[in-house]
Design a protein around this motif. Structure first.
Motif, PDB file in Angstrom:
ATOM      1  N   GLU A 172      -2.704   5.379   0.864  1.00  0.00           N
ATOM      2  CA  GLU A 172      -3.811   4.209   0.890  1.00  0.00           C
ATOM      3  C   GLU A 172      -3.661   3.485   2.434  1.00  0.00           C
ATOM      4  O   GLU A 172      -4.826   3.313   2.878  1.00  0.00           O
ATOM      5  CB  GLU A 172      -3.306   3.194  -0.111  1.00  0.00           C
ATOM      6  N   LEU A 173      -2.613   3.486   3.098  1.00  0.00           N
ATOM      7  CA  LEU A 173      -2.438   3.113   4.273  1.00  0.00           C
ATOM      8  C   LEU A 173      -3.130   4.038   5.145  1.00  0.00           C
ATOM      9  O   LEU A 173      -3.891   3.686   6.281  1.00  0.00           O
ATOM     10  CB  LEU A 173      -1.227   2.694   4.862  1.00  0.00           C
TER      11      LEU A 173
ATOM     12  N   HIS B 107      -9.201   7.608  -4.911  1.00  0.00           N
ATOM     13  CA  HIS B 107      -8.231   6.991  -3.872  1.00  0.00           C
ATOM     14  C   HIS B 107      -8.979   5.624  -3.305  1.00  0.00           C
ATOM     15  O   HIS B 107      -8.215   4.606  -3.193  1.00  0.00           O
ATOM     16  CB  HIS B 107      -7.825   7.899  -2.890  1.00  0.00           C
TER      17      HIS B 107
ATOM     18  N   LEU C 204      -7.198   3.459   4.962  1.00  0.00           N
ATOM     19  CA  LEU C 204      -7.452   2.332   5.472  1.00  0.00           C
ATOM     20  C   LEU C 204      -7.522   2.422   6.874  1.00  0.00           C
ATOM     21  O   LEU C 204      -8.630   2.153   7.562  1.00  0.00           O
ATOM     22  CB  LEU C 204      -6.653   1.288   4.981  1.00  0.00           C
TER      23      LEU C 204
ATOM     24  N   LEU D  46      -7.603   1.685  -3.652  1.00  0.00           N
ATOM     25  CA  LEU D  46      -7.378   0.829  -2.493  1.00  0.00           C
ATOM     26  C   LEU D  46      -8.302  -0.398  -2.512  1.00  0.00           C
ATOM     27  O   LEU D  46      -7.867  -1.594  -2.097  1.00  0.00           O
ATOM     28  CB  LEU D  46      -7.991   1.605  -1.025  1.00  0.00           C
TER      29      LEU D  46
ATOM     30  N   LYS E  41      -6.582  -3.067  -4.498  1.00  0.00           N
ATOM     31  CA  LYS E  41      -5.237  -3.671  -3.867  1.00  0.00           C
ATOM     32  C   LYS E  41      -6.064  -4.718  -2.825  1.00  0.00           C
ATOM     33  O   LYS E  41      -5.409  -5.819  -2.285  1.00  0.00           O
ATOM     34  CB  LYS E  41      -4.664  -2.689  -3.156  1.00  0.00           C
TER      35      LYS E  41
ATOM     36  N   LEU F  97       0.682  -1.028  -0.188  1.00  0.00           N
ATOM     37  CA  LEU F  97      -0.083   0.072  -0.058  1.00  0.00           C
ATOM     38  C   LEU F  97       0.813   1.350   0.319  1.00  0.00           C
ATOM     39  O   LEU F  97       1.800   1.415   0.581  1.00  0.00           O
ATOM     40  CB  LEU F  97      -0.899   0.152   1.282  1.00  0.00           C
ATOM     41  N   THR F  98       0.406   2.381  -0.672  1.00  0.00           N
ATOM     42  CA  THR F  98       1.095   3.619  -0.533  1.00  0.00           C
ATOM     43  C   THR F  98       0.926   4.220   0.766  1.00  0.00           C
ATOM     44  O   THR F  98      -0.096   3.695   1.558  1.00  0.00           O
ATOM     45  CB  THR F  98       0.558   4.513  -1.556  1.00  0.00           C
TER      46      THR F  98
END
Length: 220
Positions: A135-136, A176, A139, A180, A183, A131-132
């Motif tokens: 993204e992290l 975004h 989340l 996410l 992934k 994850l970028t």
């Protein structure tokens, strides 16, 4: 002799929230209950009391209502700055991983989805998901508000404002989220779209969240 709990035996206006009738074929019985209290030491002090006094008052009340009832208290510890609602942190920290439970099975078999907030790492089955940073953070922001609908504007104000780079608009947030979800693969629907509201994290049975050391992107 043990007896099976029957919610209908309690007047409707006295039934606890979320009380459910056990399945007729079930052989289980109710032996007690747990109440998760989200209250940190600072809030308690601001109210002119300490946590030990709150615990003792609840124990005293239980003894007055049902003499002979047994009580046990446990304090939930969490890394400083992890963010999120107190009651959610307490609930997850004190959840008992009993033998055969779904969470224990996931942890042992290394299958399912595992998000380790302390190590900033997401694993799905046997694979570490790259994850970028954004993204992290996105989340984790939703996970710490599990079950709550978070408006897009709140996501922008918390994660993007004050950071380098262009501040996205609400449509950009949708992009975004789509990335996410891609992934997350088969777990993409843990991030749900609430029409007219924003986004919400809904956990599945084989999704495990570990609250470890490390700061949260939240700023309260």
């Amino acid at each position: 002799m043990s007896s099976t709990f029957d919610p209908d035996a309690i007047p409707s206006d006295r039934q606890p929230q979320g009380a459910r009738r056990p399945d007729a074929s079930s052989t289980s019985e109710v032996r007690g209950f747990a109440i998760y209290v989200g209250l940190d030491e600072q809030k308690a002090r601001a109210a002119g009391i300490d946590l030990a006094s709150v615990v003792e008052a609840l124990r005293t009340l239980t003894a007055q209502l049902v003499p002979g009832a047994e009580t046990s208290a446990a304090v939930a510890l969490a890394p400083a700055g992890i963010g999120g609602r107190d009651v959610d942190i307490v609930r997850h920290a004190l959840t008992d991983l009993t033998p055969g439970s779904q969470q224990e099975t996931v942890a042992k078999r290394r299958t399912g989805m595992m998000l380790d907030l302390g190590r900033k790492r997401l694993r799905i089955d046997e694979r570490i998901v790259p994850l970028t940073y954004r993204e992290l953070e996105l989340l984790q922001f939703l996970v710490l508000r599990e079950g709550l609908t978070v408006p897009r504007a709140q996501i922008i104000e918390t994660i993007w404002v004050g950071m380098d780079g262009e501040v996205p608009n609400e449509r950009t947030i949708d992009v975004h989220v789509r990335r996410l979800r891609m992934k997350l693969g088969k777990y993409g629907d843990v991030v749900r779209t609430v029409r007219g509201g924003g986004y919400r994290f809904d956990r599945q049975g084989d999704v495990v969240i570990r609250y470890g050391e490390g700061p949260s992107p939240d700023r309260f």
